[in-house]
Design a protein around this motif. Structure first.
Motif, PDB file in Angstrom:
ATOM      1  N   SER A 167       0.848  -1.250  -0.107  1.00 19.83           N
ATOM      2  CA  SER A 167       0.038   0.004   0.047  1.00 19.83           C
ATOM      3  C   SER A 167       0.843   1.379   0.138  1.00 19.83           C
ATOM      4  O   SER A 167       0.136   2.281  -0.093  1.00 19.83           O
ATOM      5  CB  SER A 167      -0.929  -0.003   1.097  1.00 19.83           C
ATOM      6  OG  SER A 167      -0.067   0.056   2.641  1.00 19.83           O
ATOM      7  N   ARG A 168       2.171   1.134   0.316  1.00 18.23           N
ATOM      8  CA  ARG A 168       3.023   2.400   0.509  1.00 18.23           C
ATOM      9  C   ARG A 168       3.946   2.620  -0.937  1.00 18.23           C
ATOM     10  O   ARG A 168       4.760   3.053  -0.907  1.00 18.23           O
ATOM     11  CB  ARG A 168       3.957   2.225   1.684  1.00 18.23           C
ATOM     12  CG  ARG A 168       3.155   2.471   2.758  1.00 18.23           C
ATOM     13  CD  ARG A 168       3.866   2.089   3.992  1.00 18.23           C
ATOM     14  NE  ARG A 168       3.159   2.314   5.263  1.00 18.23           N
ATOM     15  CZ  ARG A 168       3.864   2.589   6.567  1.00 18.23           C
ATOM     16  NH1 ARG A 168       4.997   2.556   6.665  1.00 18.23           N
ATOM     17  NH2 ARG A 168       3.146   2.340   7.679  1.00 18.23           N
ATOM     18  N   GLN A 172       9.510  -0.860  -1.679  1.00 12.99           N
ATOM     19  CA  GLN A 172       9.921  -1.908  -0.818  1.00 12.99           C
ATOM     20  C   GLN A 172      10.529  -3.064  -1.642  1.00 12.99           C
ATOM     21  O   GLN A 172      11.239  -3.632  -1.346  1.00 12.99           O
ATOM     22  CB  GLN A 172       8.947  -2.676   0.027  1.00 12.99           C
ATOM     23  CG  GLN A 172       9.092  -3.388   1.025  1.00 12.99           C
ATOM     24  CD  GLN A 172      10.197  -2.718   2.076  1.00 12.99           C
ATOM     25  OE1 GLN A 172      10.157  -1.752   2.739  1.00 12.99           O
ATOM     26  NE2 GLN A 172      11.410  -3.423   2.241  1.00 12.99           N
ATOM     27  N   ILE A 250       9.841   4.990   0.809  1.00 16.01           N
ATOM     28  CA  ILE A 250       8.666   4.682   1.951  1.00 16.01           C
ATOM     29  C   ILE A 250       8.774   3.384   2.476  1.00 16.01           C
ATOM     30  O   ILE A 250       8.408   2.301   1.605  1.00 16.01           O
ATOM     31  CB  ILE A 250       7.326   5.264   1.622  1.00 16.01           C
ATOM     32  CG1 ILE A 250       7.440   6.661   1.188  1.00 16.01           C
ATOM     33  CG2 ILE A 250       6.426   5.043   2.933  1.00 16.01           C
ATOM     34  CD1 ILE A 250       6.051   7.069   0.520  1.00 16.01           C
ATOM     35  N   ASP A 252       7.849  -0.289   3.961  1.00 16.24           N
ATOM     36  CA  ASP A 252       6.533  -1.233   3.866  1.00 16.24           C
ATOM     37  C   ASP A 252       6.835  -2.446   4.414  1.00 16.24           C
ATOM     38  O   ASP A 252       6.878  -3.356   3.972  1.00 16.24           O
ATOM     39  CB  ASP A 252       5.915  -1.167   2.529  1.00 16.24           C
ATOM     40  CG  ASP A 252       4.485  -1.637   2.744  1.00 16.24           C
ATOM     41  OD1 ASP A 252       3.961  -1.973   3.952  1.00 16.24           O
ATOM     42  OD2 ASP A 252       3.895  -1.469   1.663  1.00 16.24           O
TER      43      ASP A 252
END
Length: 280
Positions: A167-168, A172, A250, A252
């Protein structure tokens, strides 16, 4: 040409904004101003949220355009709103739909405009289909000047094209590669859907089948355009951009842990299969 982009700083529209600005188009963005994307100096920006229809109507009062392109329309209700806002204000309204609207599963690997629209798996694709229907009805009944575009594979400077992500965002997946960890590349959709039901709709509704998109009509309409950046070059540029901007990195951990579990189960299954095959 005088053009208005609704958005203009997203995955697809950022590149459109840059190219339009370089081409000398009189360009305006209707934008909420929530992203950090740098906007060219010769582009006018109207700060506003189109979801507030009354405020958008006031911001656009007295404005007319040769073309309006909608990059952030996802529902039939939003399509109806745009018809109210732009009827009589533009000579052409371009709706950015999605290849997710095309028939899933496909009856043929070759996708063209004659391919049926049907997606029983993914609400996003269903909403795009419904939005298109609203716009085409307006065209037939009132002459609303709509053109529908259905992009397939999209990526940009901050979006890496990976099939399975959390979702981020896609960072990742890059992080796993940098750490020397395996990534999910060829595990069957049914297996992934069993391990993570939330991925079922996007995989079955968009990524489970290999397809070829017929772009011959686009080439006829825009004969002067040619792709100047190879896919590997474009992805390389996107990765470099993400690596140069920590704000795009970001973490995750939830997705990372899920990948570890899925890959471990898959590897155990492969080992059992090999043991079974050895016994035959």
């Amino acid at each position: 040409m005088k053009a208005l982009l609704i958005g203009g700083t997203g995955t697809i529209s950022t590149a459109v904004t840059e190219l339009a600005a370089k081409s000398g188009i009189d360009l305006t963005l209707l934008n909420r101003g929530r992203t950090s994307v740098e906007i060219p100096e010769n582009v006018r920006v109207i700060r506003g949220d189109i979801e507030n229809e009354e405020a958008a109507a006031r911001a656009l009062e007295g404005e007319t355009f040769d073309v309006v392109a909608q990059f952030i329309g996802f529902t039939p209700e939003q399509a109806m709103r745009d018809i109210r806002l732009f009827a009589g204000k533009t000579k052409q309204y371009i709706y950015i739909s999605s290849a997710a609207a095309y028939q899933k599963p496909p009856s043929n690997y070759l996708i063209s405009e004659s391919t049926p629209l049907a997606n029983p798996y993914w609400k996003y694709g269903q909403n795009k289909i419904a939005s298109e229907a609203v716009l085409m009805e307006a065209y037939r009944n009132t002459g609303f000047p709509v053109t529908i575009v259905r992009p397939s594979h999209t990526y940009g400077k901050t979006r890496i094209p990976v099939a399975v992500l959390g979702s981020r965002g896609s960072w990742q997946v890059i992080a796993r590669i940098l750490q020397g960890k395996p990534v999910i590349v060829h595990i069957a959709t049914d297996f992934l859907a069993a391990a993570g039901p939330k991925y079922r709709s996007t995989l079955l509704g968009d990524k489970a089948n290999s397809l070829v998109f017929d772009n011959s009509k686009l080439k006829r309409l825009v004969p002067g355009f040619s792709a100047s950046v190879r896919f590997d070059q474009g992805v390389g540029e996107a990765i470099r951009c993400v690596m140069d901007h920590p704000e795009y990195q970001i973490p995750d951990p939830e997705f990372d842990s899920w990948c570890d579990r899925v890959i471990a189960v898959y590897r155990r299954a492969m080992e059992e299969c090999r043991s079974f095959a050895d016994g035959i």
